[in-house]
Design a protein around this motif. Sequence first.
Motif, short mmCIF file in Angstrom:
data_model
loop_
_atom_site.label_atom_id
_atom_site.label_comp_id
_atom_site.label_asym_id
_atom_site.label_seq_id
_atom_site.Cartn_x
_atom_site.Cartn_y
_atom_site.Cartn_z
N ASP A 20 0.36 6.85 -7.81
CA ASP A 20 0.90 8.32 -7.29
C ASP A 20 1.71 8.29 -6.00
OD1 ASP A 20 -0.85 7.60 -5.09
OD2 ASP A 20 -2.40 9.02 -5.74
N ARG A 21 1.88 6.97 -5.42
CA ARG A 21 2.75 6.98 -4.28
C ARG A 21 2.62 7.87 -3.24
NH1 ARG A 21 3.57 2.62 -6.95
NH2 ARG A 21 5.53 1.97 -7.51
N LEU A 22 1.28 8.30 -2.97
CA LEU A 22 0.88 9.24 -2.02
C LEU A 22 0.54 8.58 -0.75
CD1 LEU A 22 -0.86 11.97 -4.09
CD2 LEU A 22 1.31 11.88 -3.33
N SER A 23 0.22 7.41 -0.70
CA SER A 23 -0.02 6.92 0.61
C SER A 23 1.24 6.66 1.50
CB SER A 23 -0.84 5.31 0.65
OG SER A 23 -0.78 4.88 1.87
N ASP A 24 0.94 6.91 2.92
CA ASP A 24 2.12 6.79 3.80
C ASP A 24 1.90 5.50 4.58
OD1 ASP A 24 0.32 7.67 5.21
OD2 ASP A 24 1.21 9.50 5.93
N CYS A 25 0.81 4.75 4.28
CA CYS A 25 0.45 3.63 4.78
C CYS A 25 1.79 2.36 5.00
CB CYS A 25 -0.81 2.72 4.25
SG CYS A 25 -1.23 1.19 5.22
N ASP A 73 0.19 3.71 -2.76
CA ASP A 73 -0.58 4.69 -3.54
C ASP A 73 -1.66 5.37 -2.74
OD1 ASP A 73 1.25 4.31 -5.67
OD2 ASP A 73 0.07 2.75 -6.59
N GLY A 74 -1.98 6.47 -3.08
CA GLY A 74 -3.32 7.09 -2.59
C GLY A 74 -4.36 6.93 -3.46
N ASP A 75 -5.03 7.87 -3.86
CA ASP A 75 -6.24 7.43 -4.55
C ASP A 75 -5.93 7.05 -6.04
OD1 ASP A 75 -7.92 8.04 -2.46
OD2 ASP A 75 -8.04 10.15 -3.02
N HIS A 85 0.87 -1.14 -0.02
CA HIS A 85 0.02 -0.01 -0.11
C HIS A 85 0.83 1.51 0.06
CE1 HIS A 85 -3.57 2.42 1.71
NE2 HIS A 85 -3.32 2.77 0.56
#
Length: 115
Positions: A52-57, A46-48, A44
């Motif tokens: 995009d690699r926007l998730s920091d999960c 990516d974000g939406d 995990h």
Amino acid sequence: MNIKKNFIARNETFVCGNCTKSVEQIKYGGSYRNHCPHCLYSKHVDGDVPGDRLSDCGGLMKPIGVFTRRSGEYVVVHKCEQCGFERYNRIAGDDDFELLTRISTTPIFSKVRQK
Ligand SMILES: [Zn+2]
Ligand SMILES: [Zn+2]
């Protein structure tokens, strides 16, 4: 030309967080590597928007099912073990097909969300 927006293609070499095998770039059957072809786990990151690699999960995403789109394209359903985030991903040509067919016999869609 049919341009897919909200989609950032990634084709990178990485080490799988689940089985620790190193994953090479896709050689055939797709250009978007987002999961491990050996165990089908994803991560995990990516974000939406895919890519995009926007998730920091950073949690491991478990393959919980496989289904076929009307176009005949196989899609694997990933669910994050950390936060429960779900995403559909196209399979790649070098994915472990036996593993794919094995998980496709299990219920594909997660049960109706309980609140
Ligand atoms: Zn793996
Ligand atoms: Zn997550």
